[in-house]
Every structure is written in C-alpha cells, then in structure tokens.
Design an enzyme around this catalytic site. Structure first.
Site, mmCIF file in Angstrom:
data_model
loop_
_atom_site.group_PDB
_atom_site.id
_atom_site.type_symbol
_atom_site.label_atom_id
_atom_site.label_comp_id
_atom_site.label_asym_id
_atom_site.label_seq_id
_atom_site.Cartn_x
_atom_site.Cartn_y
_atom_site.Cartn_z
ATOM 1 C CE LYS A 244 9.451 -22.774 -49.611
ATOM 2 N NZ LYS A 244 9.122 -23.038 -48.189
ATOM 3 N NE ARG A 245 19.759 -21.964 -55.165
ATOM 4 C CZ ARG A 245 19.470 -23.233 -55.333
ATOM 5 N NH1 ARG A 245 18.739 -23.862 -54.416
ATOM 6 N NH2 ARG A 245 19.893 -23.912 -56.385
#
Length: 482
Positions: A244-245
């Site tokens: 997700k980063r």
C-alpha cells in the site's frame, strides 16, 4: 490435445490485489491459449479472516478484468469432509500422525529457538510416540502432521525456475489438520487439485517453498503431481514487494481510478512475461495467441504506475471509438453527468465529444473531471488559468464584443467561428491568442483543452454565447480573487 486444466484459488481475506490479478491472468491466458479449462476456487477455510463480502469483491474484480472462468467458483468451506477423509487415509497408511503439542507450547519453543539465534522447525516430538501411546491419548486435543521422510530430498522441474531440490531435513513435519479439524493450506490445495484434475499449477514465486511439501503429499497418495510454474513477484519502484505504501494495490481501485480493463490486462501481462520482441500494446486476442510459460521471466517485475497510465492513454486514443464509448458513459453515469439524450438522438454528439477529448486524456475519470465542462454547465475555473489568461486589462472590453460577434453568426462552423474570433482581435489590434486563451477558460474552465474552434463548434452556438456571458459577468470577481 491434452485436457489442460488450471485454477486460480484466492483466499477471501482481502481484496484482489495486483499480484493475485496477474496470477489469475496468467492462468486464464494459458487456458485460453491451450484450449483448456480455467477453474475458480475460493480457499475460504480461514474462518477468522474469510468474509462473504470479500468473496464478492474478488468476483467483481475478476469480472471487471473480464477473466471469465469455465468452472466454479468452488468453495473449500463446502468440502471439509473430503479433506478430513484424505487426512485419515494418510494416517492409516502411516504417512501422518497425531500431534498433541499444545499451540502455546509450540510457540514457546519457537521463541526459545529464536533467542538462541537458530531457525526453528517442529522437532518431531510426537512422531516418536508409539501407536499404543497415541491411541491412549486419542481423546486429547491434537493436530495431524505429515511424516516427512528421513534423509534424501524432494526435487521437481519448475516450468519457470528449472530444477528445484530441497533436502528433507529442511522440511518440518507440517500440519494437515489443525486441532479444530480444519485443514491447512497444504492438505486443502492437494485434495482440490487432485479432485479437479489440475494439470498445471501457475502461482506466485512466494509459493515455491510450499511445493516440495505438496509433492510429498502426492507421493504418499501414490498420485501424479501436476506441473508447477512459479511466476516472479511484483515489486514497487523501490524494489521492495508491492504494498500500500506504493499506492493502490486493489484491482478495483484501478477500475475506480479510470483504467480500462483491456489496458490493465495488457500491462499486467507484461509484468514478468515477454512476447519475445519489443511489442508492448497488444489486444487481448494477441496476448492469448502469444502467451507461453517458457517466456515467463525468473526476474521480479517492477510496477510502474506512470507506464500503466501510458498504456491506458494509448488504449483510449487508439481503440475503436465504439469500444470506448460504453466506458465513458459508465464514468459519466457514476458522476451524475449523463444525459439520457446521449443514448438516443444525441449519440452522435456524444461520440464526437469523446473523440475530440480522447487524444488528451489518460484516464476515464478525466472525462468527468478535467473535461467536465463538455458534459455540464456546472464547472469551476481553474485558478492557474485565471492567473495566466484572464488578467489582461482589455478583456472586459473585448469579450462582450466577441460574444456579440459569435451570437450573430448565421453559420456555426469551424471556419466561420475562427474568422469571427480572429476578426475581433484584428480590429482591436491585439493578438488572437488573447481571445483564444480567455475564451478557452470561459468555455471549459481550463487553460489547456482541445483546439478552441473545434470545441466551440461541438458545444454549439447557444452554449458558447451563454458561457461567454458567464465569464463576462464573473470577470471582475476573478481579477480581484488573484
């Protein structure tokens, strides 16, 4: 021709992410290329994390990607008795044994090994119990473990990585049934692949370490194992595993962001697979024709969001217009901008608008955001455009003149519109660009848009005159707001 059978088997513990979608795509392409069968199986035996709404989300993502399955979806939660029967078969043949070690005790032993700086695996304590001892404790809570052979190794020929061999001393006696009688991944996947007659297991390289354990199960059951192909992982730009980063990882997020399914499929296919030449943009039928496991790379792929947008922009520009229109319609409906007439008598106008805009958009959402003014009168003026194009002191004088000139045109065509705009500028002794740029902001809210005269012709005389009047009325406030 052999009956090629492959499966995609997601766990409904989260949304379908990019890596899972690429695995599904490779299985689907292989099945379609070989004239085989693509099976969908939902591995939902993790009762604590599996949720029905996540199953629906996975199915929704696969449907958006247009990866149609030939059989299924099958649900592991509906097949628990068959797993337990297979586990007992392994126990009766001596390939499995009961393990009475409490989970909390196993965790303590694991932590103790870590403190000593040693890797931990189950030490086989219950393996050494005699049949009589095991029988005497049968009423106690216990798991069922597979008895890994002592000495030797398990080897297999992976269709991507080549020969893989793992010594048995490196494999612990792994659990088949937990103490609650629920199957582990290894038991469920082997039982299902056998019953579903899977010929090729195509999955991520993170499963490579699981394969020797599963091959041992096939051997214990005296059944041939399928062929295995482990595909490389997908990394973020920083070469760490995609997460997700790095941005969105859920497939449906890319749908909502305005990507076309065919563009997304094309991009995914090239993450770890090469057609063997420099070709990149390929319609799906071409992907099917050219796909081969022999051309899957062992090197991890890097997810490049800017390249994905490039793919999408290319599809928006070059696909037949009739194929693009339904997706733009969906986007406008989703944003509340769709007008019923565009599905009927106004269809030609709608097609012309999309055709004018699509060379300049990258995402479907651009039609409802950047190009919003083409589909509604409710739009704002971009602040940067106000600063750049609406500050000239003569616009308050010239815009009303231009409005009257355009309102009086008897023929509303590109050439007549251009002649009128340039004529006003010439008579006023200013560059035509002054009026062109200011009018573009007034008509579209943007400083960058399709060519002005094509835009004016498309919007129509009444809309152009009305929007220029709105700009004239707003101009004093816009100048003060800067």
């Amino acid at each position: 021709m052999a009956d090629f059978r492959v499966r995609f088997a997601p766990s409904p513990t989260g949304y379908l992410h990019v890596g899972g979608a690429r695995t599904a795509l490779f299985n689907w392409l292989f099945a379609r290329r070989q004239g085989g069968t693509f099976i969908l199986r939902i591995e939902d035996t993790d009762v604590d994390r599996s949720r029905p709404e996540l199953t629906e989300a996975v199915l929704e993502a696969l449907k958006w990607l247009e990866l149609d399955w030939d059989e299924g979806p099958y649900f592991q939660s509906q097949r628990l008795e068959s797993y337990r029967a297979l586990a007992q078969q392994l126990r009766q043949s001596g390939h499995a044994y009961p393990c009475f070690c409490p989970p909390e005790e196993l965790e303590q032993r694991r932590q103790a090994a870590e403190k000593r700086g040693k890797p931990w695996k189950y030490d086989g304590r219950c393996r050494r119990l005699s049949p009589q001892e095991a029988a005497a404790r049968q009423d106690q809570p216990h798991a069922l473990r597979f008895r890994v052979p002592e000495g030797g190794q398990t080897a297999f020929e992976d269709l991507v990585y080549g020969r893989v061999a793992v010594a048995h001393e490196e494999i612990e006696d792994f659990v088949l049934l937990r103490s609650d009688a629920l199957p582990t991944y290894h038991l469920g996947v082997v039982a299902d692949d056998l019953e579903m007659r899977i010929t090729h297991v195509i999955r991520g390289a993170d499963h490579l370490s699981n394969t020797p354990k599963q091959i041992l199960l096939y051997q214990a059951l005296e059944r041939p194992a399928p062929l295995f192909a482990h595909v490389p992982l997908i990394l973020g730009p920083d070469r760490t595993r995609l997460s997700k980063r790095h941005g969105a990882t859920s497939v449906t997020a890319y749908r909502d962001d305005g990507f076309l399914p065919e563009a997304f499929r094309n991009f995914l296919a090239l993450l770890g697979w090469s057609p063997g030449d420099d070709t990149e943009r390929m319609p799906t039928r071409e992907l099917i024709r050219r796909f081969s496991l022999q051309q899957v790379s062992r090197t991890n792929a890097v997810f490049d969001h800017s390249k994905l947008e490039w793919f999408n922009a290319g599809y928006l520009r070059h696909q037949p217009l009739e194929e693009i229109l339904p997706y733009v319609e969906q986007e406008l409906r989703r944003r509340g901008l769709w007008q019923a007439e565009w599905g009927g008598a106004g269809r030609d106008w709608f097609a012309r608008a999309v055709d004018l805009l699509r060379p300049r958009v990258h995402l479907l959402t651009d039609f409802s955001r950047w190009a919003r003014a083409f589909f509604t009168d409710q739009f704002d003026y971009d602040q940067a455009a106000i600063q750049k194009f609406l500050q000239h002191e003569r616009l308050a004088e010239l815009l009303p003149t231009l409005r009257e000139e355009l309102a009086g045109l008897k023929e509303w065509s590109h050439d007549e519109i251009e002649k009128a705009v340039r004529g006003v500028a010439e008579r006023a002794g200013v560059k035509a660009a002054l009026l062109i740029n200011a009018s573009r902001v007034g008509l579209t809210g943007q400083g960058v848009a399709p060519p002005l005269f094509e835009t004016m012709e498309l919007l129509g005389q009444a809309t152009v005159v009305s929007r220029l009047q709105r700009l004239i009325d707003s101009l004093p406030g816009l100048i003060r707001s800067v």
